[in-house]
Motif scaffolding. Structure first.
Motif, PDB file in Angstrom:
ATOM      1  N   VAL A 135      25.241  49.977 -31.412  1.00  0.00           N
ATOM      2  CA  VAL A 135      26.535  50.429 -31.925  1.00  0.00           C
ATOM      3  C   VAL A 135      26.655  51.940 -31.765  1.00  0.00           C
ATOM      4  O   VAL A 135      27.674  52.461 -31.287  1.00  0.00           O
ATOM      5  N   ASN A 136      25.613  52.662 -32.170  1.00  0.00           N
ATOM      6  CA  ASN A 136      25.628  54.115 -32.008  1.00  0.00           C
ATOM      7  C   ASN A 136      25.644  54.517 -30.542  1.00  0.00           C
ATOM      8  O   ASN A 136      26.278  55.514 -30.165  1.00  0.00           O
ATOM      9  N   ALA A 137      24.944  53.745 -29.706  1.00  0.00           N
ATOM     10  CA  ALA A 137      24.919  54.047 -28.275  1.00  0.00           C
ATOM     11  C   ALA A 137      26.318  53.940 -27.688  1.00  0.00           C
ATOM     12  O   ALA A 137      26.746  54.792 -26.902  1.00  0.00           O
ATOM     13  N   PHE A 138      27.038  52.903 -28.078  1.00  0.00           N
ATOM     14  CA  PHE A 138      28.396  52.720 -27.568  1.00  0.00           C
ATOM     15  C   PHE A 138      29.310  53.862 -28.019  1.00  0.00           C
ATOM     16  O   PHE A 138      30.108  54.386 -27.239  1.00  0.00           O
ATOM     17  N   LYS A 139      29.180  54.274 -29.276  1.00  0.00           N
ATOM     18  CA  LYS A 139      29.987  55.384 -29.770  1.00  0.00           C
ATOM     19  C   LYS A 139      29.666  56.670 -29.017  1.00  0.00           C
ATOM     20  O   LYS A 139      30.566  57.471 -28.732  1.00  0.00           O
ATOM     21  N   THR A 140      28.391  56.860 -28.694  1.00  0.00           N
ATOM     22  CA  THR A 140      27.991  58.051 -27.944  1.00  0.00           C
ATOM     23  C   THR A 140      28.593  58.050 -26.554  1.00  0.00           C
ATOM     24  O   THR A 140      29.083  59.079 -26.065  1.00  0.00           O
ATOM     25  N   GLY A 145      31.209  60.712 -23.256  1.00  0.00           N
ATOM     26  CA  GLY A 145      31.795  60.391 -21.959  1.00  0.00           C
ATOM     27  C   GLY A 145      33.173  60.994 -21.792  1.00  0.00           C
ATOM     28  O   GLY A 145      33.509  61.535 -20.731  1.00  0.00           O
ATOM     29  N   ARG A 146      34.005  60.894 -22.832  1.00  0.00           N
ATOM     30  CA  ARG A 146      35.341  61.498 -22.746  1.00  0.00           C
ATOM     31  C   ARG A 146      35.263  63.014 -22.629  1.00  0.00           C
ATOM     32  O   ARG A 146      36.071  63.626 -21.919  1.00  0.00           O
ATOM     33  N   GLU A 147      34.296  63.626 -23.304  1.00  0.00           N
ATOM     34  CA  GLU A 147      34.129  65.074 -23.182  1.00  0.00           C
ATOM     35  C   GLU A 147      33.787  65.462 -21.738  1.00  0.00           C
ATOM     36  O   GLU A 147      34.340  66.421 -21.187  1.00  0.00           O
ATOM     37  N   ARG A 148      32.872  64.698 -21.140  1.00  0.00           N
ATOM     38  CA  ARG A 148      32.488  65.004 -19.760  1.00  0.00           C
ATOM     39  C   ARG A 148      33.671  64.804 -18.813  1.00  0.00           C
ATOM     40  O   ARG A 148      33.922  65.628 -17.926  1.00  0.00           O
ATOM     41  N   LEU A 149      34.400  63.727 -18.973  1.00  0.00           N
ATOM     42  CA  LEU A 149      35.528  63.442 -18.080  1.00  0.00           C
ATOM     43  C   LEU A 149      36.623  64.491 -18.224  1.00  0.00           C
ATOM     44  O   LEU A 149      37.222  64.912 -17.231  1.00  0.00           O
ATOM     45  N   ARG A 150      36.878  64.926 -19.454  1.00  0.00           N
ATOM     46  CA  ARG A 150      37.889  65.979 -19.658  1.00  0.00           C
ATOM     47  C   ARG A 150      37.466  67.280 -18.992  1.00  0.00           C
ATOM     48  O   ARG A 150      38.320  68.080 -18.587  1.00  0.00           O
ATOM     49  N   LYS A 182      39.819  54.252 -22.373  1.00  0.00           N
ATOM     50  CA  LYS A 182      40.018  55.211 -23.468  1.00  0.00           C
ATOM     51  C   LYS A 182      40.312  56.608 -22.930  1.00  0.00           C
ATOM     52  O   LYS A 182      41.120  57.356 -23.498  1.00  0.00           O
ATOM     53  N   ALA A 183      39.634  56.977 -21.828  1.00  0.00           N
ATOM     54  CA  ALA A 183      39.794  58.321 -21.270  1.00  0.00           C
ATOM     55  C   ALA A 183      40.955  58.413 -20.290  1.00  0.00           C
ATOM     56  O   ALA A 183      41.303  59.511 -19.860  1.00  0.00           O
TER      57      ALA A 183
END
Length: 269
Positions: A135-140, A145-150, A182-183
């Protein structure tokens, strides 16, 4: 196409590759750590991946492994994407760093603790997850992931989660598709057969040809990650079964002429 011979010459060249590859990695990771404070991320990414480039050169010259890329024109220029590829070998963790850059790879955090290799890897902004806490892995994955893509950094995810033997594509998880939706970015699907030439958990490096096929980017216009994941999985399984002849690639419910290897030709830096 690959050669499954394991005569003495293949073993000796494989052992020599193993020694040289590790020696290069140890020296280069230490130099990278020393120089990292004076580099921005782009410079650091290029410098750290000199080891990846040298590894691919050594693999070709010493072990007789050729790389053929199909569909390289599908890699979007100036657009961060979620790369989803099958996982057979250590080869793809090197080669994709050169083919799609810059990128951040989703990986188990224990890899960052490996001396030398892990230290260099930590300089590339990977997305390290605790696989023991899914669960924590998915949240990470979603948050980082969104931070990197942005920031314009593509994210590489191996949806099978672990390496599969040659000729097989495993069960998919939906983390990559959910991140893409999401991203608001597209998924770039890939499939390869590297496990024949560079088997997982083995020092063997068999001469032959590694074939990597890149598909057309797939978007998530309806916001449904399950549909996106199903489309990516279907493309990967069908392409693997039809073009890579993977016998077990089709339990669930396409690309251009071969190009010269962009790493070998110096086109990818």
């Amino acid at each position: 196409m690959y050669n499954d011979k394991t005569d003495l010459g293949v073993w000796l060249r494989s052992l020599l590759f193993f020694v040289l590859y590790n020696l290069m990695g140890i020296v280069h990771s230490l130099i990278s750590l020393l120089l990292a404070p004076w580099m921005d991320f782009t410079q650091r990414y290029r410098f750290v991946n000199l080891w990846s480039r040298a590894t691919m050169w050594l693999l070709h010259r010493l072990n007789g492994i050729e790389i053929v890329v199909e569909g390289r024109e599908h890699i979007p220029a100036g657009e961060a994407v979620v790369v989803m590829a099958n996982h057979q070998s250590q080869w793809e963790t090197f080669y994709l760093q050169l083919l799609v850059s810059p990128q951040a790879t989703v990986l188990k955090r224990e890899l960052l603790w490996v001396p030398f290799f892990g230290w260099g890897l930590a300089l590339l902004k990977p997305i390290a997850i605790d696989r023991g806490r899914p669960v924590n892995a998915f949240k990470t994955i979603l948050r980082v992931g969104r931070e990197r893509l942005r920031a314009g950094i593509s994210v590489v995810i191996y949806p099978e989660g672990t390496r599969q033997p040659p000729g097989r594509i495993g069960r998919f998880n939906g983390g990559g598709a959910k991140l893409a939706c999401k991203a608001g970015v597209r998924v770039l699907p890939m499939v390869h057969d590297a496990g024949h030439c560079w088997p997982a958990r083995s020092v063997l490096r068999r001469p032959g040809r590694i074939r990597l096929i890149i598909g057309v980017p797939i978007g998530c216009p309806d916001g449904d990650p399950e549909r996106l994941s199903a489309r990516v999985e279907q493309w990967m399984r069908e392409t693997a079964a039809r073009q890579l002849r993977m016998e077990e690639a089709q339990p669930a419910p396409r690309s251009a002429a071969p190009e010269r290897d962009p790493v070998e030709s110096g086109e990818v830096v």
